[in-house]
Design an enzyme around this catalytic site. Structure first.
Site, short mmCIF file in Angstrom:
data_model
loop_
_atom_site.label_atom_id
_atom_site.label_comp_id
_atom_site.label_asym_id
_atom_site.label_seq_id
_atom_site.Cartn_x
_atom_site.Cartn_y
_atom_site.Cartn_z
N GLU A 1 43.68 37.15 35.46
CA GLU A 1 43.65 38.72 35.15
C GLU A 1 44.99 39.03 34.36
O GLU A 1 45.86 38.38 34.89
CB GLU A 1 43.48 39.72 36.44
CG GLU A 1 42.34 39.60 36.84
CD GLU A 1 42.20 39.98 38.39
OE1 GLU A 1 43.12 39.92 39.07
OE2 GLU A 1 40.97 39.87 39.00
N TYR B 1 46.90 32.93 26.82
CA TYR B 1 45.78 32.37 27.46
C TYR B 1 44.56 32.15 26.20
O TYR B 1 43.90 31.03 26.55
CB TYR B 1 45.16 33.69 28.40
CG TYR B 1 46.20 33.70 29.52
CD1 TYR B 1 47.01 33.03 30.15
CD2 TYR B 1 46.35 35.18 29.92
CE1 TYR B 1 47.98 33.16 30.90
CE2 TYR B 1 47.34 35.61 30.87
CZ TYR B 1 48.28 34.23 31.28
OH TYR B 1 49.32 34.99 32.31
C1 COA Z 1 53.51 35.64 29.13
C2 COA Z 1 54.94 34.49 29.32
C3 COA Z 1 54.50 34.12 30.73
C4 COA Z 1 54.92 33.53 28.27
O1 COA Z 1 55.82 32.73 28.58
P1 COA Z 1 56.69 32.08 27.22
O2 COA Z 1 57.70 31.04 28.04
O3 COA Z 1 57.49 33.30 26.82
O4 COA Z 1 55.73 31.49 26.26
P2 COA Z 1 55.70 30.32 25.37
O5 COA Z 1 56.91 30.26 24.50
O6 COA Z 1 55.43 29.16 26.18
O7 COA Z 1 54.61 30.79 24.27
C5 COA Z 1 53.35 30.24 24.64
C6 COA Z 1 52.46 31.39 23.83
O8 COA Z 1 52.43 32.62 24.23
C7 COA Z 1 52.29 33.70 23.24
N1 COA Z 1 53.50 34.36 22.93
C8 COA Z 1 54.78 34.33 23.64
N2 COA Z 1 55.64 35.33 23.27
C9 COA Z 1 55.01 35.64 22.43
C10 COA Z 1 55.47 36.88 21.59
N3 COA Z 1 56.67 37.31 21.74
N4 COA Z 1 54.70 37.29 20.46
C11 COA Z 1 53.37 36.88 20.54
N5 COA Z 1 53.12 35.91 21.22
C12 COA Z 1 53.83 35.30 22.16
C13 COA Z 1 52.09 32.71 22.01
O9 COA Z 1 50.71 32.38 21.84
C14 COA Z 1 52.74 31.38 22.27
O10 COA Z 1 52.26 30.28 21.68
P3 COA Z 1 52.89 29.90 20.17
O11 COA Z 1 54.44 29.82 20.60
O12 COA Z 1 52.36 28.50 19.95
O13 COA Z 1 52.86 30.85 19.17
C15 COA Z 1 56.15 35.34 29.49
O14 COA Z 1 56.19 36.18 28.17
C16 COA Z 1 56.37 36.25 30.57
O15 COA Z 1 56.86 35.80 31.75
N6 COA Z 1 56.30 37.55 30.65
C17 COA Z 1 56.09 38.16 31.65
C18 COA Z 1 55.51 38.13 32.81
C19 COA Z 1 53.99 38.10 32.25
O16 COA Z 1 53.49 38.80 31.59
N7 COA Z 1 53.07 37.19 33.09
C20 COA Z 1 51.82 37.23 32.94
C21 COA Z 1 51.12 38.14 33.78
S1 COA Z 1 49.27 37.69 33.51
#
Ligand code: COA
Length: 151
Positions: free
Chosen positions: A109, A121
């Site tokens: 979710e 995702y």
């Molecule tokens: C969501 C989260 C886990 C992603 O982790 P991250 O280490 O920043 O992500 P990554 O660097 O591995 O990027 C993976 C993908 O996420 C998406 N993404 C991450 N940051 C993004 C941004 N600022 N804008 C758009 N897409 C983004 C992209 O699809 C990216 O793939 P790409 O690099 O090939 O374009 C992180 O932003 C986070 O912890 N957010 C706050 C907590 C949260 O929202 N948790 C999920 C609850 S369901």
């Protein structure tokens, strides 16, 4: 992610303090409380992982696997470490852990107002299957339910 200073390992209740620090910083309005997180870490159907950089936890995530179904319980990367591939590496690890536990499908979710997580995702082939209206309180934000099959 190709960083020799990064280490991904299974979490235990010993990681509770570090995980709670990340949890409260990441989810200011709806963080799980300490007791809930402790139960999560202790549950025998859950698998939690911590990602450390230079021995400091910078991300965590967990799954619950019951029979053939895996659920992503939570995943978070510390604010200063986002956008560097850690979230993707952790998700891929959770998916592998789910397969290793015998899961055939994986559910999660996500808040409808979280486009970064939704993009992550979708890039891993999760598909939207449902919406739970007003699920996230106190903000009243919809939950998008996503599934990947086979995981
Ligand atoms: C969501 C989260 C886990 C992603 O982790 P991250 O280490 O920043 O992500 P990554 O660097 O591995 O990027 C993976 C993908 O996420 C998406 N993404 C991450 N940051 C993004 C941004 N600022 N804008 C758009 N897409 C983004 C992209 O699809 C990216 O793939 P790409 O690099 O090939 O374009 C992180 O932003 C986070 O912890 N957010 C706050 C907590 C949260 O929202 N948790 C999920 C609850 S369901």
């Amino acid at each position: 992610m190709n960083d020799s200073a990064v280490n991904l390992r299974q979490a235990s209740v010993d990681d509770l303090d570090a995980i709670m620090q990340l949890e409260t910083a990441t989810f200011p309005s709806d963080a799980w409380n300490r007791e809930t997180m402790q139960r999560e870490l202790r549950s025998r159907v859950n698998r939690y992982y911590v990602l450390e950089r230079d021995d400091t936890p910078v991300a965590y995530g967990g799954i619950r696997v019951v029979a053939c179904d895996a659920d992503v319980q939570t995943i978070a990367v510390a604010d200063g470490s986002r956008g560097q591939g850690l979230g993707r590496a952790l998700m891929e690890h959770l998916m592998q852990a789910a397969r290793d536990e015998g899961a055939l499908q994986m559910f999660l979710e996500v808040r409808a107002d979280n486009p970064n997580a939704i993009a992550l995702y979708e890039s891993l082939d999760f598909e939207q299957i449902d919406v739970r209206h007003g699920y996230y309180q106190p903000d009243g934000i919809d939950a998008i339910v996503m599934m990947k099959e086979p995981v």
